[in-house]
Design a protein around this motif. Structure first.
Motif, PDB file in Angstrom:
ATOM      1  N   ASN A   8     -72.811  46.361  24.122  1.00 56.28           N
ATOM      2  CA  ASN A   8     -72.151  45.974  23.197  1.00 56.28           C
ATOM      3  C   ASN A   8     -71.259  47.330  23.011  1.00 56.28           C
ATOM      4  OD1 ASN A   8     -73.981  44.421  21.895  1.00 56.28           O
ATOM      5  ND2 ASN A   8     -74.673  45.496  20.642  1.00 56.28           N
ATOM      6  N   TRP A   9     -70.549  47.026  24.309  1.00 62.78           N
ATOM      7  CA  TRP A   9     -68.912  48.172  24.201  1.00 62.78           C
ATOM      8  C   TRP A   9     -67.994  47.880  23.753  1.00 62.78           C
ATOM      9  CZ3 TRP A   9     -68.087  50.571  29.027  1.00 62.78           C
ATOM     10  CH2 TRP A   9     -69.210  51.061  29.998  1.00 62.78           C
ATOM     11  N   LYS A  10     -66.877  49.166  22.594  1.00 62.67           N
ATOM     12  CA  LYS A  10     -65.912  48.782  22.114  1.00 62.67           C
ATOM     13  C   LYS A  10     -64.724  50.039  21.974  1.00 62.67           C
ATOM     14  CE  LYS A  10     -68.431  46.804  17.716  1.00 62.67           C
ATOM     15  NZ  LYS A  10     -67.392  45.715  18.025  1.00 62.67           N
ATOM     16  N   ILE A  11     -63.456  48.856  22.466  1.00 61.43           N
ATOM     17  CA  ILE A  11     -62.812  50.644  22.802  1.00 61.43           C
ATOM     18  C   ILE A  11     -61.287  50.094  21.617  1.00 61.43           C
ATOM     19  CG2 ILE A  11     -61.569  48.403  24.358  1.00 61.43           C
ATOM     20  CD1 ILE A  11     -61.226  51.525  26.216  1.00 61.43           C
ATOM     21  N   ASN A  12     -61.313  51.091  21.582  1.00 62.90           N
ATOM     22  CA  ASN A  12     -59.524  51.229  20.342  1.00 62.90           C
ATOM     23  C   ASN A  12     -58.738  52.274  20.675  1.00 62.90           C
ATOM     24  OD1 ASN A  12     -60.479  52.940  18.547  1.00 62.90           O
ATOM     25  ND2 ASN A  12     -61.744  51.545  18.400  1.00 62.90           N
ATOM     26  N   GLY A  13     -57.638  51.949  20.272  1.00 60.98           N
ATOM     27  CA  GLY A  13     -56.482  53.540  19.775  1.00 60.98           C
ATOM     28  C   GLY A  13     -55.956  53.598  18.874  1.00 60.98           C
ATOM     29  N   TYR A  42     -59.778  45.236  20.839  1.00 58.20           N
ATOM     30  CA  TYR A  42     -59.964  44.633  21.307  1.00 58.20           C
ATOM     31  C   TYR A  42     -61.173  44.279  20.915  1.00 58.20           C
ATOM     32  CZ  TYR A  42     -55.583  46.281  24.889  1.00 58.20           C
ATOM     33  OH  TYR A  42     -54.866  46.939  25.600  1.00 58.20           O
ATOM     34  N   GLN A  43     -61.932  42.433  21.668  1.00 63.95           N
ATOM     35  CA  GLN A  43     -63.014  42.468  21.853  1.00 63.95           C
ATOM     36  C   GLN A  43     -63.510  42.433  23.447  1.00 63.95           C
ATOM     37  OE1 GLN A  43     -63.171  39.132  20.136  1.00 63.95           O
ATOM     38  NE2 GLN A  43     -64.524  39.538  18.608  1.00 63.95           N
ATOM     39  N   CYS A  44     -65.010  43.272  23.215  1.00 64.54           N
ATOM     40  CA  CYS A  44     -65.173  43.348  25.020  1.00 64.54           C
ATOM     41  C   CYS A  44     -66.483  42.390  24.592  1.00 64.54           C
ATOM     42  CB  CYS A  44     -65.818  44.529  25.350  1.00 64.54           C
ATOM     43  SG  CYS A  44     -63.984  45.909  24.862  1.00 64.54           S
ATOM     44  N   GLY A  45     -66.620  41.039  25.898  1.00 69.04           N
ATOM     45  CA  GLY A  45     -67.798  40.850  25.987  1.00 69.04           C
ATOM     46  C   GLY A  45     -69.035  41.849  26.562  1.00 69.04           C
ATOM     47  N   GLN A  46     -70.317  40.991  26.855  1.00 68.59           N
ATOM     48  CA  GLN A  46     -71.352  42.197  27.401  1.00 68.59           C
ATOM     49  C   GLN A  46     -71.223  42.189  28.749  1.00 68.59           C
ATOM     50  OE1 GLN A  46     -73.481  43.498  25.417  1.00 68.59           O
ATOM     51  NE2 GLN A  46     -73.179  42.779  23.540  1.00 68.59           N
ATOM     52  N   PRO A  47     -71.504  43.327  29.425  1.00 66.80           N
ATOM     53  CA  PRO A  47     -71.209  43.672  31.026  1.00 66.80           C
ATOM     54  C   PRO A  47     -72.323  42.220  31.437  1.00 66.80           C
ATOM     55  CG  PRO A  47     -73.210  45.520  29.863  1.00 66.80           C
ATOM     56  CD  PRO A  47     -72.622  44.322  28.743  1.00 66.80           C
ATOM     57  N   VAL A  48     -71.914  42.408  32.572  1.00 67.53           N
ATOM     58  CA  VAL A  48     -71.947  40.862  33.377  1.00 67.53           C
ATOM     59  C   VAL A  48     -71.892  41.938  34.861  1.00 67.53           C
ATOM     60  CG1 VAL A  48     -71.298  38.898  34.896  1.00 67.53           C
ATOM     61  CG2 VAL A  48     -71.175  39.327  32.364  1.00 67.53           C
ATOM     62  N   ARG A  49     -73.450  41.337  36.372  1.00 67.81           N
ATOM     63  CA  ARG A  49     -73.236  42.024  37.107  1.00 67.81           C
ATOM     64  C   ARG A  49     -72.490  41.842  37.949  1.00 67.81           C
ATOM     65  NH1 ARG A  49     -78.409  44.472  39.978  1.00 67.81           N
ATOM     66  NH2 ARG A  49     -77.724  44.855  41.693  1.00 67.81           N
ATOM     67  N   VAL A  50     -71.794  41.597  39.089  1.00 68.41           N
ATOM     68  CA  VAL A  50     -70.606  41.759  40.211  1.00 68.41           C
ATOM     69  C   VAL A  50     -70.807  42.302  41.182  1.00 68.41           C
ATOM     70  CG1 VAL A  50     -68.952  40.793  38.679  1.00 68.41           C
ATOM     71  CG2 VAL A  50     -69.162  43.540  39.157  1.00 68.41           C
ATOM     72  N   SER A  51     -70.768  41.397  42.333  1.00 70.02           N
ATOM     73  CA  SER A  51     -70.552  42.533  43.846  1.00 70.02           C
ATOM     74  C   SER A  51     -70.206  43.706  43.519  1.00 70.02           C
ATOM     75  CB  SER A  51     -69.970  41.689  44.137  1.00 70.02           C
ATOM     76  OG  SER A  51     -68.277  41.694  44.387  1.00 70.02           O
ATOM     77  N   PRO A  52     -71.066  44.830  44.188  1.00 68.37           N
ATOM     78  CA  PRO A  52     -70.464  46.421  44.527  1.00 68.37           C
ATOM     79  C   PRO A  52     -69.355  46.505  44.682  1.00 68.37           C
ATOM     80  CG  PRO A  52     -72.878  45.547  45.210  1.00 68.37           C
ATOM     81  CD  PRO A  52     -71.573  44.339  45.185  1.00 68.37           C
ATOM     82  N   SER A  53     -69.197  47.537  43.740  1.00 67.26           N
ATOM     83  CA  SER A  53     -67.887  48.571  44.260  1.00 67.26           C
ATOM     84  C   SER A  53     -67.407  49.039  45.001  1.00 67.26           C
ATOM     85  CB  SER A  53     -66.583  48.871  42.778  1.00 67.26           C
ATOM     86  OG  SER A  53     -66.929  47.981  41.823  1.00 67.26           O
ATOM     87  N   GLN A  63     -69.311  44.599  35.421  1.00 64.98           N
ATOM     88  CA  GLN A  63     -67.917  43.983  34.489  1.00 64.98           C
ATOM     89  C   GLN A  63     -67.940  43.191  33.535  1.00 64.98           C
ATOM     90  OE1 GLN A  63     -65.396  40.512  35.570  1.00 64.98           O
ATOM     91  NE2 GLN A  63     -64.083  42.062  35.738  1.00 64.98           N
ATOM     92  N   VAL A  64     -66.932  44.798  31.977  1.00 66.16           N
ATOM     93  CA  VAL A  64     -67.243  44.238  30.257  1.00 66.16           C
ATOM     94  C   VAL A  64     -65.521  43.951  30.900  1.00 66.16           C
ATOM     95  CG1 VAL A  64     -66.736  45.243  28.375  1.00 66.16           C
ATOM     96  CG2 VAL A  64     -68.396  46.519  29.360  1.00 66.16           C
ATOM     97  N   VAL A  65     -65.820  42.679  30.119  1.00 67.30           N
ATOM     98  CA  VAL A  65     -63.832  42.162  29.511  1.00 67.30           C
ATOM     99  C   VAL A  65     -63.519  41.815  28.827  1.00 67.30           C
ATOM    100  CG1 VAL A  65     -63.084  39.870  29.936  1.00 67.30           C
ATOM    101  CG2 VAL A  65     -64.253  40.169  32.158  1.00 67.30           C
ATOM    102  N   CYS A  66     -62.406  42.822  28.212  1.00 70.79           N
ATOM    103  CA  CYS A  66     -61.984  43.011  27.231  1.00 70.79           C
ATOM    104  C   CYS A  66     -61.108  42.069  26.866  1.00 70.79           C
ATOM    105  CB  CYS A  66     -61.649  44.442  26.283  1.00 70.79           C
ATOM    106  SG  CYS A  66     -63.326  45.689  26.144  1.00 70.79           S
ATOM    107  N   ASN A  67     -60.733  41.795  25.956  1.00 68.72           N
ATOM    108  CA  ASN A  67     -59.705  40.890  25.337  1.00 68.72           C
ATOM    109  C   ASN A  67     -58.921  41.140  24.100  1.00 68.72           C
ATOM    110  OD1 ASN A  67     -59.095  38.924  27.800  1.00 68.72           O
ATOM    111  ND2 ASN A  67     -60.522  38.193  27.438  1.00 68.72           N
ATOM    112  N   ILE A  68     -57.458  41.382  23.929  1.00 68.43           N
ATOM    113  CA  ILE A  68     -56.741  41.376  22.828  1.00 68.43           C
ATOM    114  C   ILE A  68     -56.991  40.344  21.604  1.00 68.43           C
ATOM    115  CG2 ILE A  68     -54.487  42.062  21.772  1.00 68.43           C
ATOM    116  CD1 ILE A  68     -52.996  42.829  23.852  1.00 68.43           C
ATOM    117  N   THR A  69     -57.553  40.220  20.040  1.00 72.06           N
ATOM    118  CA  THR A  69     -57.472  39.925  19.500  1.00 72.06           C
ATOM    119  C   THR A  69     -56.742  40.228  18.264  1.00 72.06           C
ATOM    120  OG1 THR A  69     -59.511  41.030  18.953  1.00 72.06           O
ATOM    121  CG2 THR A  69     -59.879  39.427  20.168  1.00 72.06           C
TER     122      THR A  69
END
Length: 652
Positions: free
Chosen positions: A359-364, A370-381, A400-406
């Motif tokens: 349940n990630w959230k970010i604002n300024g 920005y509306q963020c999805g849930q974290p998804v396991r991806v290949s190690p950075s 990875q957490v992906v956030c899009n402008i809403t």
């Protein structure tokens, strides 16, 4: 002998029951029909409900009822389902209160309105293995989500069922719903043979997704009871940005933040640990050094003065007062990063047991939502080796957490635009309540009356000081003065677009940006979308302007202050504060265009006015009309008549 036969049959019966029963219980079949599904079987079963208070006899459609249901996702296929997601088409204004074993995929925290449907994702079980790989272990092949919430208008014995359920993962197609008639509906989903997967088969991780903003949660060091993670926020939207960003998430297993570098909690408080289970378990730990024990902490960036601080700084891309710019402005400033030390709690005291927060959230400040999805396991950075060796260091695990402008429905903008032109003396100001009206007005005003036309000098005056100017201008132009007067726009930033000139080979406009806020804007930018005119852009003379292609279309002019001048100051007092109104911060420039690349353009008739305007990534409110065209031909007609008169006089 009879007794022997009875005893024999009794033993056989008991043996059969004891043999079949565990198998049935282990399978825990959610509904009949899943045996024929050789893919992902999804079912939704309504289990219980009752009426809630208050009693709405006069409006049965708004009567609230409690509902309980079970959403089941079962993997009957041959392919592991990673990061499962299921759409449930709620349709009765449902308010979801709890969802065991799942979270909302868009990061919304419960309780939440889901009346238009929502997508669930797994938590803590995100992946569903196959029966082949687990010998049919239901704890690994299926998940059951117990839902509790409120619905409106569907009274028992009627059952409030969703319009649709389906698997929301990419590359899957679902057949038609099948209903059993007892409050259960189900669907079978199989892999789409025409879908081209981006998943690399050698590592088995889901591909990294694109979005307006991405957040990486990379575990870099792990121990039995704690780990260090690096959080990286990257901006990918050409018109997106953040100022004074605030990042929050939700711990799921009583974790707490022990130390940080490059950022800091907005509240430093360890009392939750001292009086909670953390203090009982870590009895020897000095909790006076612990930074935060909140379930939902809020993280803020550090000021630039802390970048070289050996205790909390020295992290690349940190310490910028929370400013993240578009890549088009400065690639190095489009990223923000920090490190965090997390302590875990039993039973997860194993260095390989790692669970990211959800349940990630970010604002300024004055930025897009920005509306963020849930974290998804991806290949190690991979990171450059800190010692300087020509090699990379790999993260232990990465999410990875992906956030899009809403644009939430009903949300007010934070900036507005006024229009003016050389052929009309009046300015069409920002709309009434363009950025929302205050709940308590100091004076009576109308939220419905349209904004009054203004003389150009009124744009330099705060709205509360424009009454006399607007009234005098209305009387001069023989226009009505409403009573009560319209409310102000209440926008922190206003922009005037003035059509400056229009001639045979080109045209020009003047843009003026006013800052009515008490806060200055460093590294500001603005953008205007001109659907037909942008290819003819030539130059800006007081600002740094370039063209920008959005969604593959070259229709936007991007502008910012020149190096060393990219600062929009705050509103200040007038020369004599006792009688002079406050003065806004201001930036202004003329923009020139050529018509060679835009044949047929009609500049005064809409083509010379922007269809969208952005300030610091926030889309501004535009006037609904452009300056009146009735007077456009006036000067030209007067000149033509004057020329005819002069010609006739010369003939005489």
């Amino acid at each position: 002998m009879a007794f022997f036969r009875f005893h024999h049959h009794y033993c056989v019966a008991v043996f059969v029951v004891l043999t079949i029963l565990p198998f049935s219980i282990a399978q825990s079949l959610p509904a009949s029909g899943n045996e024929t599904c050789n893919g992902i079987y999804v079912s939704y079963a309504y289990t219980d409900g009752r009426e809630l208070t208050p009693t709405m006899k006069s409006d049965p459609a708004r009567q609230p009822y409690r509902f309980e249901s079970v959403l089941t996702v079962l993997n009957n296929g041959l392919v592991e389902l990673k990061s499962w997601m299921v759409f449930v088409g709620f349709q009765h204004d449902e308010i979801l209160v709890s969802a065991a074993n799942a979270v909302l995929a868009d990061g919304t925290r419960l309780p939440a309105g889901v009346g238009n449907g929502t997508i669930f994702s797994g938590s803590p079980v995100t992946d569903l293995k196959t029966a082949v790989d687990t010998a049919g272990d239901p704890t690994q092949t299926q998940v059951q989500v117990n839902l509790v919430g409120t619905q409106f208008g569907v009274a028992p014995p009627a059952v409030p069922m969703p319009t649709n359920i389906s698997l929301a993962n990419d590359g899957w197609v679902c057949n038609s719903l099948t209903s059993s008639g007892n409050g259960t509906t189900a669907v079978c989903c199989t892999q789409d043979p025409n879908f081209k997967s981006n998943i690399t088969l050698d590592d088995g991780f889901l591909p990294r997704q694109s979005g307006d903003l991405t957040i990486m949660y990379d575990v870099t060091q792990t121990y039995d009871s704690s780990y260090w993670a690096k959080v990286t926020i990257a901006n990918h939207n050409p018109l997106g940005r953040l100022d004074n960003w605030k990042l929050s998430w939700q711990w799921t297993k009583n974790e707490f933040i022990s130390a940080m570098r490059g950022a800091y909690p907005s509240v430093v408080d360890s009392s939750g640990c001292i009086f909670g289970p953390q203090g009982a378990y870590y009895q020897a730990k000095d909790f006076s050094q612990v930074l935060n024990c909140e379930t939902t902490p809020t993280i803020i960036d550090l000021p630039p003065t802390k970048y070289n601080d050996t205790a909390v700084g020295l992290i690349p891309y940190c310490c910028r007062n929370g400013t993240i710019l578009p890549q088009e402005m400065d690639l190095s400033k489009s990223i923000s990063a920090f490190q965090i030390e997390v302590y875990k709690m039993p039973p997860d005291l194993n260095r390989s047991l790692l669970t990211p927060p959800r349940n990630w959230k970010i604002n300024g400040t004055m930025n897009p939502n920005y509306q963020c999805g849930q974290p998804v396991r991806v290949s190690p950075s991979e990171f450059p080796d800190p010692s300087g060796l020509p090699s990379n260091t790999t993260a232990v695990a990465s999410w990875q957490v992906v956030c899009n402008i809403t644009h939430p429905k009903g949300e007010s903008p934070k900036c507005c635009v006024s229009f003016s032109a050389y052929y009309n003396e009046s300015v069409i100001p920002c709309k009434t309540c363009a950025c929302g009206c205050p709940s308590n007005n100091a004076r009576t005003c109308s939220v419905t009356n349209p904004a009054m036309l203004l003389p150009p000098n009124a744009l330099l005056v705060p709205f509360e000081n424009r009454t006399s100017l607007a009234t005098a201008w209305a009387q001069l132009k023989h226009q009505p003065v409403p009573n009560p007067m319209p409310c102000g726009d209440n926008c922190g930033v206003s922009i005037n677009w003035h059509l400056y000139t229009d001639y045979s080979n080109g045209w020009s406009a003047r843009i003026t940006i006013f800052n009515w806020e008490d806060t200055s804007f460093a590294d500001w930018f603005a953008a205007v979308q001109l659907d037909k005119a942008t290819p003819g852009f030539q130059a800006m003379y007081s600002l740094n302007g370039t063209t920008l292609a959005l969604n593959g279309v070259n229709n936007t002019v991007f502008m910012q202050g020149n190096p060393g001048l990219n600062y929009l100051v705050a509103e200040t007092d007038g020369a004599d504060p006792q009688k002079d109104p406050r003065v806004p911060g201001k930036q202004q420039s003329v923009i020139s265009f050529t018509k060679k690349l835009t044949p047929g353009i009609n500049v005064p008739n809409r083509d010379g006015f922007p269809t969208k305007v952005y300030f610091n990534g926030e889309e501004c409110s535009l006037p609904s009309v452009i300056p009146s065209g009735g007077s456009r031909k006036g000067p030209a007609l007067a000149l033509w008549i004057l020329a005819v008169i002069v010609f006739m006089l010369m003939q005489q």
